[in-house]
Design a protein around this motif. Structure first.
Motif, PDB file in Angstrom:
ATOM      1  N   GLY A 139      52.892  58.834  68.672  1.00 50.48           N
ATOM      2  CA  GLY A 139      53.862  58.476  69.852  1.00 50.48           C
ATOM      3  C   GLY A 139      54.885  59.474  69.899  1.00 50.48           C
ATOM      4  N   SER A 140      55.456  59.839  71.020  1.00 51.70           N
ATOM      5  CA  SER A 140      56.557  60.431  71.231  1.00 51.70           C
ATOM      6  C   SER A 140      57.681  59.701  71.758  1.00 51.70           C
ATOM      7  N   TYR A 141      58.935  59.782  71.119  1.00 50.10           N
ATOM      8  CA  TYR A 141      60.108  58.969  71.289  1.00 50.10           C
ATOM      9  C   TYR A 141      61.304  59.901  71.936  1.00 50.10           C
ATOM     10  N   GLY A 142      61.778  59.409  72.728  1.00 58.72           N
ATOM     11  CA  GLY A 142      62.935  60.191  73.350  1.00 58.72           C
ATOM     12  C   GLY A 142      64.273  59.845  72.433  1.00 58.72           C
ATOM     13  N   VAL A 143      64.983  60.930  72.237  1.00 57.06           N
ATOM     14  CA  VAL A 143      65.963  60.905  71.161  1.00 57.06           C
ATOM     15  C   VAL A 143      67.116  61.845  71.713  1.00 57.06           C
ATOM     16  N   PRO A 144      68.410  61.694  71.177  1.00 57.81           N
ATOM     17  CA  PRO A 144      69.283  62.787  71.425  1.00 57.81           C
ATOM     18  C   PRO A 144      69.118  64.012  70.700  1.00 57.81           C
ATOM     19  N   ALA A 145      69.113  65.158  71.284  1.00 59.51           N
ATOM     20  CA  ALA A 145      68.951  66.261  70.534  1.00 59.51           C
ATOM     21  C   ALA A 145      69.755  66.625  69.350  1.00 59.51           C
ATOM     22  N   PRO A 146      69.664  67.347  68.244  1.00 58.93           N
ATOM     23  CA  PRO A 146      70.655  67.655  67.343  1.00 58.93           C
ATOM     24  C   PRO A 146      71.741  68.348  67.783  1.00 58.93           C
ATOM     25  N   ILE A 147      73.094  68.061  67.196  1.00 60.33           N
ATOM     26  CA  ILE A 147      74.293  68.650  67.569  1.00 60.33           C
ATOM     27  C   ILE A 147      74.479  69.825  66.988  1.00 60.33           C
ATOM     28  N   ALA A 148      73.777  70.278  65.859  1.00 64.33           N
ATOM     29  CA  ALA A 148      73.890  71.667  65.277  1.00 64.33           C
ATOM     30  C   ALA A 148      72.378  71.966  64.781  1.00 64.33           C
ATOM     31  N   VAL A 149      72.171  73.244  64.658  1.00 68.94           N
ATOM     32  CA  VAL A 149      70.736  73.738  64.290  1.00 68.94           C
ATOM     33  C   VAL A 149      70.900  74.621  63.383  1.00 68.94           C
ATOM     34  N   LEU A 150      70.456  74.465  61.814  1.00 66.55           N
ATOM     35  CA  LEU A 150      70.511  75.696  61.253  1.00 66.55           C
ATOM     36  C   LEU A 150      69.103  76.078  60.632  1.00 66.55           C
ATOM     37  N   VAL A 151      68.703  77.596  60.794  1.00 68.85           N
ATOM     38  CA  VAL A 151      67.481  77.974  60.259  1.00 68.85           C
ATOM     39  C   VAL A 151      67.754  79.126  59.214  1.00 68.85           C
ATOM     40  N   ASP A 152      67.258  78.759  58.044  1.00 72.38           N
ATOM     41  CA  ASP A 152      67.821  79.680  57.037  1.00 72.38           C
ATOM     42  C   ASP A 152      66.551  80.250  56.687  1.00 72.38           C
ATOM     43  N   LEU A 153      66.370  81.810  57.071  1.00 78.00           N
ATOM     44  CA  LEU A 153      65.387  82.514  56.805  1.00 78.00           C
ATOM     45  C   LEU A 153      64.907  82.655  55.351  1.00 78.00           C
ATOM     46  N   ASP A 154      65.790  82.342  54.482  1.00 73.48           N
ATOM     47  CA  ASP A 154      65.486  82.502  53.087  1.00 73.48           C
ATOM     48  C   ASP A 154      64.440  81.402  52.861  1.00 73.48           C
ATOM     49  N   LEU A 155      64.719  80.070  53.488  1.00 73.24           N
ATOM     50  CA  LEU A 155      63.905  78.773  53.357  1.00 73.24           C
ATOM     51  C   LEU A 155      62.561  79.147  53.918  1.00 73.24           C
ATOM     52  N   ILE A 156      62.822  79.816  55.245  1.00 73.95           N
ATOM     53  CA  ILE A 156      61.554  80.010  56.205  1.00 73.95           C
ATOM     54  C   ILE A 156      60.357  80.867  55.130  1.00 73.95           C
ATOM     55  N   ALA A 157      61.022  82.055  54.759  1.00 82.20           N
ATOM     56  CA  ALA A 157      60.288  83.009  53.917  1.00 82.20           C
ATOM     57  C   ALA A 157      59.374  82.283  52.632  1.00 82.20           C
ATOM     58  N   GLN A 158      60.014  81.075  52.155  1.00 83.92           N
ATOM     59  CA  GLN A 158      59.272  80.361  50.989  1.00 83.92           C
ATOM     60  C   GLN A 158      58.271  79.111  51.557  1.00 83.92           C
ATOM     61  N   ALA A 159      58.229  79.119  52.656  1.00 81.88           N
ATOM     62  CA  ALA A 159      57.401  78.009  53.615  1.00 81.88           C
ATOM     63  C   ALA A 159      55.918  78.567  53.515  1.00 81.88           C
ATOM     64  N   PRO A 160      54.888  77.748  53.687  1.00 82.72           N
ATOM     65  CA  PRO A 160      53.609  77.910  53.971  1.00 82.72           C
ATOM     66  C   PRO A 160      53.483  78.902  55.030  1.00 82.72           C
ATOM     67  N   PRO A 161      52.714  80.172  55.133  1.00 81.65           N
ATOM     68  CA  PRO A 161      52.659  80.697  56.097  1.00 81.65           C
ATOM     69  C   PRO A 161      52.145  80.105  57.561  1.00 81.65           C
ATOM     70  N   ARG A 162      51.221  79.351  57.163  1.00 82.84           N
ATOM     71  CA  ARG A 162      50.588  78.630  58.520  1.00 82.84           C
ATOM     72  C   ARG A 162      51.765  77.655  58.975  1.00 82.84           C
ATOM     73  N   SER A 163      52.775  77.194  58.374  1.00 80.97           N
ATOM     74  CA  SER A 163      53.764  76.519  58.951  1.00 80.97           C
ATOM     75  C   SER A 163      54.741  77.240  59.785  1.00 80.97           C
ATOM     76  N   VAL A 164      54.602  78.310  59.587  1.00 79.35           N
ATOM     77  CA  VAL A 164      55.263  79.298  60.241  1.00 79.35           C
ATOM     78  C   VAL A 164      54.789  79.754  61.482  1.00 79.35           C
ATOM     79  N   SER A 165      53.752  80.329  61.100  1.00 78.03           N
ATOM     80  CA  SER A 165      52.654  81.030  62.291  1.00 78.03           C
ATOM     81  C   SER A 165      52.270  79.883  63.345  1.00 78.03           C
ATOM     82  N   SER A 166      52.306  78.575  63.178  1.00 78.25           N
ATOM     83  CA  SER A 166      52.038  77.569  63.767  1.00 78.25           C
ATOM     84  C   SER A 166      52.964  77.513  65.085  1.00 78.25           C
ATOM     85  N   GLY A 167      54.428  77.749  64.774  1.00 77.81           N
ATOM     86  CA  GLY A 167      55.315  77.839  65.831  1.00 77.81           C
ATOM     87  C   GLY A 167      55.131  78.752  66.825  1.00 77.81           C
ATOM     88  N   ILE A 168      54.289  79.986  66.522  1.00 75.91           N
ATOM     89  CA  ILE A 168      53.968  81.022  67.639  1.00 75.91           C
ATOM     90  C   ILE A 168      52.948  80.262  68.622  1.00 75.91           C
TER      91      ILE A 168
END
Length: 369
Positions: A139-168
Protein backbone atom coordinates in the motif's frame (compact mmCIF):
# COMPACT_ATOMS: atom_id res chain seq x y z
CA UNK A 1 -7.11 40.71 -5.05
CA UNK A 2 -5.41 37.93 -7.03
CA UNK A 3 -3.19 35.45 -5.25
CA UNK A 4 0.30 36.42 -6.38
CA UNK A 5 2.19 33.50 -4.92
CA UNK A 6 1.69 30.14 -3.30
CA UNK A 7 3.50 28.37 -0.52
CA UNK A 8 5.10 25.03 -1.31
CA UNK A 9 6.43 22.70 1.37
CA UNK A 10 9.99 21.82 0.42
CA UNK A 11 13.06 20.52 2.27
CA UNK A 12 15.02 23.09 4.26
CA UNK A 13 18.22 21.46 3.06
CA UNK A 14 19.18 19.31 0.07
CA UNK A 15 22.81 18.18 0.06
CA UNK A 16 24.10 15.93 -2.72
CA UNK A 17 27.86 15.32 -2.68
CA UNK A 18 30.56 13.09 -1.26
CA UNK A 19 30.82 13.30 2.51
CA UNK A 20 27.31 14.67 2.99
CA UNK A 21 26.65 12.25 5.86
CA UNK A 22 29.36 13.88 7.97
CA UNK A 23 27.36 17.14 7.88
CA UNK A 24 24.26 15.62 9.48
CA UNK A 25 24.92 16.87 13.02
CA UNK A 26 25.71 20.40 11.82
CA UNK A 27 22.61 20.51 9.62
CA UNK A 28 20.37 19.37 12.47
CA UNK A 29 21.74 22.16 14.64
CA UNK A 30 22.08 24.95 12.07
CA UNK A 31 18.56 24.45 10.74
CA UNK A 32 17.11 24.29 14.26
CA UNK A 33 15.80 20.81 13.58
CA UNK A 34 17.58 19.58 16.70
CA UNK A 35 20.11 21.86 18.38
CA UNK A 36 20.71 19.25 21.10
CA UNK A 37 21.13 16.30 18.77
CA UNK A 38 18.33 14.49 20.61
CA UNK A 39 17.04 12.54 17.62
CA UNK A 40 15.91 9.01 16.83
CA UNK A 41 17.94 7.48 14.00
CA UNK A 42 16.54 4.55 12.04
CA UNK A 43 18.96 2.43 10.02
CA UNK A 44 18.94 -0.87 8.19
CA UNK A 45 20.60 -4.04 9.53
CA UNK A 46 23.32 -4.12 6.87
CA UNK A 47 24.85 -0.65 6.87
CA UNK A 48 23.42 0.49 10.21
CA UNK A 49 26.36 -0.58 12.41
CA UNK A 50 28.85 1.00 9.97
CA UNK A 51 26.93 4.27 9.86
CA UNK A 52 26.58 4.31 13.64
CA UNK A 53 30.35 4.07 14.06
CA UNK A 54 30.66 7.18 11.89
CA UNK A 55 28.92 9.14 14.64
CA UNK A 56 30.86 7.66 17.54
CA UNK A 57 31.84 11.17 18.70
CA UNK A 58 28.88 13.10 17.22
CA UNK A 59 25.17 12.92 17.98
CA UNK A 60 25.91 11.26 21.30
CA UNK A 61 22.41 12.17 22.47
CA UNK A 62 20.82 10.21 19.61
CA UNK A 63 19.19 6.80 19.98
CA UNK A 64 19.56 4.23 17.22
CA UNK A 65 16.87 1.86 15.97
CA UNK A 66 17.23 -0.97 13.45
CA UNK A 67 14.56 -1.35 10.77
CA UNK A 68 14.17 -4.86 9.39
CA UNK A 69 11.70 -5.16 6.53
CA UNK A 70 9.40 -2.70 4.84
CA UNK A 71 6.02 -3.68 6.27
CA UNK A 72 3.32 -1.68 7.99
CA UNK A 73 3.98 -3.79 11.08
CA UNK A 74 7.65 -2.78 11.03
CA UNK A 75 6.65 0.88 10.84
CA UNK A 76 4.17 0.54 13.72
CA UNK A 77 6.85 -1.23 15.79
CA UNK A 78 9.22 1.67 15.17
CA UNK A 79 6.49 4.09 16.29
CA UNK A 80 6.06 2.22 19.55
CA UNK A 81 9.81 2.14 20.19
CA UNK A 82 10.33 5.85 19.52
CA UNK A 83 7.33 7.15 21.42
CA UNK A 84 8.82 5.88 24.69
CA UNK A 85 11.23 8.85 24.71
CA UNK A 86 11.13 12.50 23.64
CA UNK A 87 12.93 13.41 20.41
CA UNK A 88 13.23 16.54 18.29
CA UNK A 89 13.13 14.63 14.99
CA UNK A 90 13.54 11.27 13.31
CA UNK A 91 16.42 10.57 10.91
CA UNK A 92 16.21 7.73 8.41
CA UNK A 93 19.55 6.53 6.99
CA UNK A 94 19.22 3.82 4.37
CA UNK A 95 17.56 2.74 1.18
CA UNK A 96 13.94 3.08 0.16
CA UNK A 97 12.67 0.54 2.69
CA UNK A 98 14.24 2.31 5.68
CA UNK A 99 13.13 5.74 4.46
CA UNK A 100 9.54 4.62 3.83
CA UNK A 101 9.28 3.06 7.30
CA UNK A 102 10.82 6.16 8.88
CA UNK A 103 8.54 8.58 7.02
CA UNK A 104 5.49 6.63 8.17
CA UNK A 105 6.70 6.57 11.78
CA UNK A 106 7.46 10.30 11.73
CA UNK A 107 3.97 11.02 10.40
CA UNK A 108 2.36 8.96 13.14
CA UNK A 109 4.41 10.71 15.83
CA UNK A 110 4.11 14.20 14.41
CA UNK A 111 7.89 14.65 14.20
CA UNK A 112 9.97 16.14 11.38
CA UNK A 113 11.87 13.57 9.36
CA UNK A 114 15.34 13.84 7.81
CA UNK A 115 16.15 11.48 4.93
CA UNK A 116 19.70 10.27 4.29
CA UNK A 117 19.74 8.09 1.18
CA UNK A 118 22.22 5.24 0.78
CA UNK A 119 20.95 4.26 -2.67
CA UNK A 120 18.96 5.87 -5.47
CA UNK A 121 16.45 3.13 -6.20
CA UNK A 122 13.38 5.40 -6.38
CA UNK A 123 12.02 8.90 -5.73
CA UNK A 124 10.80 8.14 -2.22
CA UNK A 125 13.79 10.00 -0.80
CA UNK A 126 11.83 13.29 -0.89
CA UNK A 127 8.26 12.24 -1.67
CA UNK A 128 5.15 12.59 0.51
CA UNK A 129 4.40 8.88 0.10
CA UNK A 130 5.41 5.84 2.12
CA UNK A 131 5.11 2.48 0.33
CA UNK A 132 4.81 -0.46 2.72
CA UNK A 133 3.80 -4.09 2.51
CA UNK A 134 0.56 -4.98 4.27
CA UNK A 135 -1.80 -7.94 4.57
CA UNK A 136 -3.38 -7.08 1.21
CA UNK A 137 -0.04 -6.89 -0.59
CA UNK A 138 1.45 -3.42 -0.78
CA UNK A 139 0.00 0.00 0.00
CA UNK A 140 0.90 3.66 -0.47
CA UNK A 141 0.37 5.99 2.49
CA UNK A 142 0.36 9.77 2.42
CA UNK A 143 2.94 11.28 4.79
CA UNK A 144 4.70 14.65 5.20
CA UNK A 145 7.76 14.95 2.97
CA UNK A 146 11.21 15.00 4.64
CA UNK A 147 12.33 18.33 6.13
CA UNK A 148 15.90 17.73 4.92
CA UNK A 149 17.49 15.40 2.36
CA UNK A 150 21.11 14.25 2.26
CA UNK A 151 22.59 12.07 -0.47
CA UNK A 152 26.18 11.05 0.25
CA UNK A 153 27.79 9.94 -3.00
CA UNK A 154 30.37 7.95 -1.01
CA UNK A 155 27.52 5.79 0.32
CA UNK A 156 25.87 5.62 -3.11
CA UNK A 157 29.12 4.35 -4.62
CA UNK A 158 29.08 1.45 -2.12
CA UNK A 159 25.48 0.45 -2.90
CA UNK A 160 24.67 -2.49 -5.19
CA UNK A 161 24.68 -1.16 -8.79
CA UNK A 162 21.10 -2.33 -9.38
CA UNK A 163 19.84 -0.30 -6.43
CA UNK A 164 21.30 2.81 -8.05
CA UNK A 165 20.43 2.21 -11.69
CA UNK A 166 16.86 1.37 -10.64
CA UNK A 167 16.39 5.07 -9.97
CA UNK A 168 16.97 5.74 -13.65
CA UNK A 169 13.90 3.68 -14.55
CA UNK A 170 11.93 5.51 -11.85
CA UNK A 171 12.82 8.99 -13.08
CA UNK A 172 12.45 8.15 -16.80
CA UNK A 173 8.92 6.90 -16.13
CA UNK A 174 7.95 10.47 -15.15
CA UNK A 175 7.68 11.35 -18.82
CA UNK A 176 5.10 8.64 -19.37
CA UNK A 177 3.24 9.54 -16.17
CA UNK A 178 2.99 13.18 -17.27
CA UNK A 179 1.64 12.05 -20.66
CA UNK A 180 -1.07 10.10 -18.82
CA UNK A 181 -1.90 13.14 -16.70
CA UNK A 182 -2.15 15.34 -19.79
CA UNK A 183 -4.52 12.83 -21.41
CA UNK A 184 -6.65 12.72 -18.25
CA UNK A 185 -6.82 16.52 -18.33
CA UNK A 186 -7.78 16.65 -22.02
CA UNK A 187 -10.24 13.75 -22.05
CA UNK A 188 -11.57 13.66 -18.49
CA UNK A 189 -11.21 17.26 -17.33
CA UNK A 190 -8.83 16.27 -14.53
CA UNK A 191 -7.07 19.26 -12.97
CA UNK A 192 -3.35 19.58 -13.70
CA UNK A 193 -0.61 21.50 -11.95
CA UNK A 194 1.89 23.08 -14.33
CA UNK A 195 4.62 23.51 -11.74
CA UNK A 196 4.40 19.86 -10.73
CA UNK A 197 4.57 18.85 -14.40
CA UNK A 198 7.62 21.07 -14.96
CA UNK A 199 9.48 19.57 -12.00
CA UNK A 200 8.68 15.98 -12.98
CA UNK A 201 9.42 16.43 -16.68
CA UNK A 202 12.60 18.51 -16.31
CA UNK A 203 14.13 16.12 -13.77
CA UNK A 204 13.49 13.18 -16.10
CA UNK A 205 14.89 14.94 -19.17
CA UNK A 206 18.06 15.85 -17.28
CA UNK A 207 18.73 12.17 -16.59
CA UNK A 208 17.71 10.93 -20.04
CA UNK A 209 20.02 13.43 -21.77
CA UNK A 210 23.00 13.04 -19.43
CA UNK A 211 25.89 11.22 -21.18
CA UNK A 212 27.30 9.68 -17.99
CA UNK A 213 26.57 6.53 -16.06
CA UNK A 214 26.29 5.23 -12.49
CA UNK A 215 30.07 5.28 -12.01
CA UNK A 216 30.19 9.02 -12.74
CA UNK A 217 29.68 11.48 -9.87
CA UNK A 218 28.18 14.06 -12.20
CA UNK A 219 25.54 11.63 -13.40
CA UNK A 220 24.81 10.39 -9.86
CA UNK A 221 24.31 13.98 -8.68
CA UNK A 222 21.92 14.64 -11.58
CA UNK A 223 20.01 11.45 -10.81
CA UNK A 224 19.83 12.20 -7.08
CA UNK A 225 18.67 15.77 -7.67
CA UNK A 226 16.14 14.53 -10.22
CA UNK A 227 14.67 12.05 -7.73
CA UNK A 228 14.42 14.82 -5.12
CA UNK A 229 12.64 17.11 -7.59
CA UNK A 230 10.34 14.25 -8.56
CA UNK A 231 9.37 13.86 -4.91
CA UNK A 232 8.76 17.59 -4.59
CA UNK A 233 6.57 17.53 -7.70
CA UNK A 234 4.22 15.21 -5.81
CA UNK A 235 4.21 17.60 -2.86
CA UNK A 236 3.29 20.45 -5.21
CA UNK A 237 0.54 18.45 -6.91
CA UNK A 238 -0.82 16.93 -3.71
CA UNK A 239 -0.92 13.62 -5.56
CA UNK A 240 1.47 11.09 -7.09
CA UNK A 241 0.14 12.00 -10.55
CA UNK A 242 3.33 13.68 -11.84
CA UNK A 243 5.30 10.47 -11.45
CA UNK A 244 2.73 7.68 -11.47
CA UNK A 245 0.68 6.57 -14.44
CA UNK A 246 0.25 3.35 -16.41
CA UNK A 247 3.93 2.62 -15.71
CA UNK A 248 3.24 2.38 -11.99
CA UNK A 249 -0.06 0.54 -12.41
CA UNK A 250 1.88 -2.20 -14.21
CA UNK A 251 4.51 -2.26 -11.46
CA UNK A 252 1.86 -2.43 -8.72
CA UNK A 253 0.20 -5.31 -10.58
CA UNK A 254 3.49 -7.22 -10.57
CA UNK A 255 3.83 -6.57 -6.82
CA UNK A 256 0.33 -7.86 -6.11
CA UNK A 257 0.17 -10.80 -8.53
CA UNK A 258 3.77 -11.98 -8.16
CA UNK A 259 5.11 -10.75 -4.80
CA UNK A 260 7.79 -13.43 -4.80
CA UNK A 261 9.11 -12.28 -8.20
CA UNK A 262 9.41 -8.54 -7.67
CA UNK A 263 12.31 -6.77 -9.28
CA UNK A 264 13.42 -3.32 -8.16
CA UNK A 265 10.55 -0.84 -8.36
CA UNK A 266 12.42 1.37 -10.83
CA UNK A 267 13.13 -1.60 -13.08
CA UNK A 268 9.43 -2.47 -13.23
CA UNK A 269 8.18 1.06 -13.89
CA UNK A 270 10.83 1.51 -16.57
CA UNK A 271 9.44 -1.44 -18.55
CA UNK A 272 5.94 -0.16 -17.83
CA UNK A 273 6.84 3.25 -19.26
CA UNK A 274 8.28 1.72 -22.44
CA UNK A 275 5.11 -0.34 -22.91
CA UNK A 276 2.91 2.73 -22.30
CA UNK A 277 4.75 4.72 -24.98
CA UNK A 278 4.29 1.79 -27.36
CA UNK A 279 0.53 1.77 -26.66
CA UNK A 280 0.39 5.51 -27.39
CA UNK A 281 2.14 4.85 -30.72
CA UNK A 282 4.65 7.59 -29.93
CA UNK A 283 7.69 6.18 -31.65
CA UNK A 284 10.16 8.91 -30.67
CA UNK A 285 9.41 8.65 -26.96
CA UNK A 286 9.35 4.85 -27.19
CA UNK A 287 12.85 4.90 -28.68
CA UNK A 288 14.10 7.47 -26.19
CA UNK A 289 12.87 5.37 -23.26
CA UNK A 290 14.13 2.04 -24.59
CA UNK A 291 17.51 3.51 -25.53
CA UNK A 292 17.97 5.06 -22.08
CA UNK A 293 16.99 1.90 -20.21
CA UNK A 294 19.13 -0.31 -22.42
CA UNK A 295 22.16 2.01 -22.23
CA UNK A 296 22.12 1.82 -18.45
CA UNK A 297 21.63 -1.96 -18.36
CA UNK A 298 18.03 -1.86 -17.13
CA UNK A 299 15.27 -4.32 -18.08
CA UNK A 300 13.32 -3.39 -21.20
CA UNK A 301 11.40 -6.56 -22.14
CA UNK A 302 9.08 -8.75 -20.06
CA UNK A 303 11.70 -11.51 -20.16
CA UNK A 304 14.22 -9.13 -18.56
CA UNK A 305 11.90 -9.03 -15.53
CA UNK A 306 11.52 -12.82 -15.60
CA UNK A 307 8.05 -12.93 -17.19
CA UNK A 308 6.76 -14.72 -20.23
CA UNK A 309 4.61 -12.77 -22.67
CA UNK A 310 1.36 -14.35 -21.49
CA UNK A 311 2.27 -13.61 -17.87
CA UNK A 312 3.05 -9.99 -18.70
CA UNK A 313 -0.22 -9.67 -20.61
CA UNK A 314 -2.07 -10.86 -17.49
CA UNK A 315 -0.20 -8.22 -15.47
CA UNK A 316 -1.25 -5.50 -17.92
CA UNK A 317 -4.86 -6.69 -17.83
CA UNK A 318 -4.90 -6.49 -14.03
CA UNK A 319 -3.00 -3.20 -13.79
CA UNK A 320 -5.95 -0.72 -13.89
CA UNK A 321 -7.40 -2.36 -10.77
CA UNK A 322 -4.40 -1.20 -8.73
CA UNK A 323 -5.41 2.47 -9.01
CA UNK A 324 -9.21 2.72 -9.27
CA UNK A 325 -10.25 6.06 -10.68
CA UNK A 326 -6.87 6.88 -12.20
CA UNK A 327 -7.03 7.51 -15.95
CA UNK A 328 -4.02 6.34 -17.96
CA UNK A 329 -3.42 4.97 -21.44
CA UNK A 330 -4.55 1.57 -20.13
CA UNK A 331 -7.98 2.92 -19.15
CA UNK A 332 -8.15 5.07 -22.28
CA UNK A 333 -7.69 2.15 -24.68
CA UNK A 334 -9.63 -0.32 -22.49
CA UNK A 335 -8.18 -3.30 -24.33
CA UNK A 336 -9.62 -6.77 -23.88
CA UNK A 337 -7.45 -9.81 -23.09
CA UNK A 338 -6.90 -10.79 -26.72
CA UNK A 339 -5.82 -7.29 -27.79
CA UNK A 340 -3.59 -6.93 -24.75
CA UNK A 341 -1.84 -10.18 -25.64
CA UNK A 342 -1.39 -9.00 -29.23
CA UNK A 343 0.00 -5.64 -28.06
CA UNK A 344 2.42 -7.33 -25.68
CA UNK A 345 3.68 -9.56 -28.49
CA UNK A 346 4.11 -6.54 -30.79
CA UNK A 347 5.84 -4.57 -28.04
CA UNK A 348 8.30 -7.39 -27.40
CA UNK A 349 9.19 -7.59 -31.11
CA UNK A 350 9.48 -3.81 -31.31
CA UNK A 351 11.86 -3.69 -28.36
CA UNK A 352 14.03 -6.47 -29.80
CA UNK A 353 14.30 -4.54 -33.06
CA UNK A 354 15.14 -1.29 -31.31
CA UNK A 355 17.82 -2.87 -29.11
CA UNK A 356 19.37 -4.58 -32.13
CA UNK A 357 19.46 -1.22 -33.91
CA UNK A 358 20.97 0.52 -30.88
CA UNK A 359 23.64 -2.20 -30.58
CA UNK A 360 24.47 -1.80 -34.25
CA UNK A 361 23.67 -5.37 -35.26
CA UNK A 362 20.69 -4.27 -37.37
CA UNK A 363 20.21 -1.06 -39.35
CA UNK A 364 17.07 1.08 -38.84
CA UNK A 365 15.82 -0.36 -42.16
CA UNK A 366 16.05 -3.88 -40.71
CA UNK A 367 19.19 -4.99 -42.58
CA UNK A 368 21.40 -7.36 -40.55
CA UNK A 369 25.03 -6.23 -40.35
Amino acid sequence: MPLLARFVTAPLVVEVHRGALSELAAILADQRISTSGRVAIAVGPTHGPIVQRTFEHDLVEADWFTVEGGTINTAVKLVEQIRQQRYDAIVGIGGGTVLDVTKFAAARLGLPMVAVATNLAHDGVASPISTLDNDAGRGSYGVPAPIAVLVDLDLIAQAPPRSVSSGIGEIVSNLSAVADWEAAHALQGEEMDGLAVSLARTSAQAVVNHPGGVTDDGFLATLAEGLVLSGISMVVAGTSRPSSGACHEISHAIDLLHPDRRAFHGEQVGVGAAFAWFLRDEEEMFRTTVDCLHRHGLPVRPADLGFGLEEFAAVVEYAPQTRPGRFTILEQLDLGPARIKAKVDEFNDHVYARIATADGSVTPEGRVL
